[in-house]
Design an enzyme around this catalytic site. Sequence first.
Site, short mmCIF file in Angstrom:
data_model
loop_
_atom_site.label_atom_id
_atom_site.label_comp_id
_atom_site.label_asym_id
_atom_site.label_seq_id
_atom_site.Cartn_x
_atom_site.Cartn_y
_atom_site.Cartn_z
N HIS A 23 0.88 -1.24 0.04
CA HIS A 23 -0.18 -0.06 0.09
C HIS A 23 0.73 1.23 -0.06
CE1 HIS A 23 -3.79 1.93 0.37
NE2 HIS A 23 -3.24 2.88 0.94
N ALA A 24 0.77 2.10 -1.08
CA ALA A 24 1.69 3.36 -1.12
C ALA A 24 1.59 4.36 0.09
CB ALA A 24 1.05 4.04 -2.45
N HIS A 49 0.27 11.99 -5.56
CA HIS A 49 -0.25 11.84 -4.25
C HIS A 49 0.82 11.67 -3.11
CE1 HIS A 49 -3.55 10.86 -1.17
NE2 HIS A 49 -2.18 10.28 -0.83
N GLU A 50 1.55 10.77 -3.54
CA GLU A 50 2.86 10.54 -2.48
C GLU A 50 3.70 11.70 -2.33
OE1 GLU A 50 2.26 8.51 -0.32
OE2 GLU A 50 0.54 7.37 -1.51
N HIS A 82 2.91 14.42 -0.26
CA HIS A 82 3.27 14.06 1.25
C HIS A 82 4.55 14.66 1.23
CE1 HIS A 82 -0.38 12.24 2.16
NE2 HIS A 82 -0.10 11.06 1.61
N GLU A 137 -3.51 14.62 2.78
CA GLU A 137 -3.98 13.94 1.60
C GLU A 137 -4.28 14.66 0.47
OE1 GLU A 137 -3.30 10.89 1.90
OE2 GLU A 137 -2.98 10.83 3.97
N HIS A 141 -6.70 0.27 5.48
CA HIS A 141 -6.52 1.35 6.68
C HIS A 141 -7.08 0.91 7.94
CE1 HIS A 141 -6.10 3.43 2.73
NE2 HIS A 141 -5.49 4.27 3.46
N TYR A 148 -9.54 11.31 3.82
CA TYR A 148 -9.60 11.34 2.51
C TYR A 148 -10.84 11.88 1.84
CZ TYR A 148 -5.76 7.84 3.00
OH TYR A 148 -4.47 7.36 3.67
O1 X8Z Z 1 -4.10 5.27 1.14
C1 X8Z Z 1 -4.28 6.05 0.25
C2 X8Z Z 1 -2.79 6.70 -0.37
C3 X8Z Z 1 -1.79 6.60 0.82
S1 X8Z Z 1 -2.10 7.86 1.93
C4 X8Z Z 1 -2.43 5.61 -1.43
N1 X8Z Z 1 -5.42 6.54 -0.28
C5 X8Z Z 1 -6.56 5.87 -0.15
C6 X8Z Z 1 -7.10 4.45 -0.26
O2 X8Z Z 1 -6.06 4.05 -1.17
O3 X8Z Z 1 -7.84 4.00 -0.02
C7 X8Z Z 1 -5.48 7.61 -1.39
C8 X8Z Z 1 -6.94 7.83 -1.82
C9 X8Z Z 1 -7.82 6.98 -0.75
ZN ZN Z 2 -1.73 9.66 1.16
#
Ligand code: X8Z
Ligand code: ZN
Length: 612
Positions: free
Chosen positions: A353-354, A383-384, A387, A411, A511, A521
Amino acid sequence: MGQTLRLSALVTAMALTTAACTPSSTKDTSAGTEAPQQLTAADAKTFIENAQQEIEKLQRPAAHAEWAYQTYINQDTAAVTAYLSEKLTSRASELAKEAAKFNNVEVDADTRRKLNLMRNGLVMPAPADAKLSERLAQLGSDLNGMYGAGKYCRSEEECFRLTEMSAIMANSRDADELLEMWQGWREVSPPMKDLYAEQVEIANKGAQELGFADVSELWRGSYDMPADDFANELDRLWNQVEPFYEALHCHVRAKLGEQYGTDVVPQQGPIPAHLLGNMWAQTWGNIYDVVKPEEPLEVIDVTAALEQHGYDEIKMVKQAESFFTSLGFEPLPETFWERSQFQQPADRDVVCHASAWDLDDKDDLRIKMCIQKTGEEFAVIHHELGHNFYQRAYKDQPLLYRGSANDGFHEAIGDTIALSITPKYLKEIGLVDTVPDAKNDIGMLLKQALDKIAFVPFGLLVDQWRWKVFSGEITPEQYNTAWWQLREKYQGVKAPVERDADAFDPGAKYHVPANTPYTRYFLAHILQFQFHRELCKIAGDQGPVHRCSIYNSKEAGEALNTMLEMGQSRPWQDALESLTGSGQMDATAIMDYFAPLKAWLDEQNQGRTCGW
Ligand code: X8Z
Ligand code: ZN
């Protein structure tokens, strides 16, 4: 996981989220140690100074261990990370409690803000009891590892990792195959359920020791306003977007009915969650081809353009970096390129997960991704990096202010930049030869809305579920049914098959086992359109906002940087006002951006019965 801010270890410790209000439940939990009236404002300052130094010292090794764990999941890295994260979380929790001894001491506004941030900065606070604190750290590390190492095996020889399964979810149009992947990934999470429930109990105890009713109150109270007012703010924003979402849902359901048959996609109820192009049905851009307008429209396929131009993972990241430098930000340090994880290693389990990391609050910035060479991932890279550039902008703030104005801001920054990946920009960097003319815009807007508007209810519901879990309103027996009730209520999606009694579908979303709050988000999806609208104005872009790119605008970059540099030194309302002139979050920006599409959707939906 940009929430990770500087340190992923801080997921469970001092995530340094913002909070200026003092909830009514604040108590002087240090009663019996030192009488509050003997303490002075100078004592408070000294306390904060010392606390910051101590935390800084503890979080460095914890962050390095966490990095090692997430990029090489094994028993040794798990043990070290659990050990160091416990040391950090327990000490940060102690200090947060100690901060309460200044509750009745008159201090200046800056000192009060720092004291409040100490108290609200923990995501999963540890109780004083050493055994429970250790257990909490162990559970956190185990859950993270279970998700990261998760696989679905079709047979003994044939296993799939999440990255492979996600690609199938995006590209397959075979309902049986989609269902297999959807169900297969959810085999990862039933073993998490009991651990998760245990963790909720322990963290609630930690929150109560800090004077909160439970972790829900702690999370909701981190937004420079009373916790209940914040929940109302979310409802207000959602009400602004809801009619648009329903129109999009209606059109998508009709088209999916044409694709898969109305027996698979009944036209009255919620949409089965496996057909929307994403493992969690949270973004739908991957099924653009299924729901696109009848008339042939030219919409740029970024995935194809990247391939045609020979972009590999590094080149994608370099390109994203160059957007930020075009705004006037300094290039990323050499160590970023040496230390980041860009590709999924073949020989070991990692957390794919990024996420974006700042390991030393100076220059040790990194991203950790398993980059796929797609347009979707090109946006995630931006996105990354958002950050990382934020982290670097606030690095000279005192520790307690090294965070975003609120977590939604963190975010939103990279996403704001990604909104500038317009056809005009793609032509400028040579990824495409021509810019489709305006008559094609409905196609582009639909594709974008499938990601951005479709996400909004999902962004809201994850924590609607978690807040109720923390408050006890949802019990472990109800975890899964309550999850699907919320999925249906907000998103109008349903599980494609009856779920087993032991299913724990929330645990199949990163998450939840990682304990990363999710409302951020939702906020980011509102804020990024506010930021984009404003930055386009500053950049002097004359055209419609969905065609605007702020590429090369030093003025836009400077305005953005001014806000980023503030970190969380001021309430988020001030930061927002500094950029946009208003301290209110406001969904009219996202609505205005997509306005032409709303008219088009309403036309398509004539004669259809919408809603679920
Ligand atoms: O988790 C993330 C990022 C890392 S902070 C890739 N996002 C959420 C997800 O993937 O569920 C970005 C948008 C929503
Ligand atoms: Zn993020």
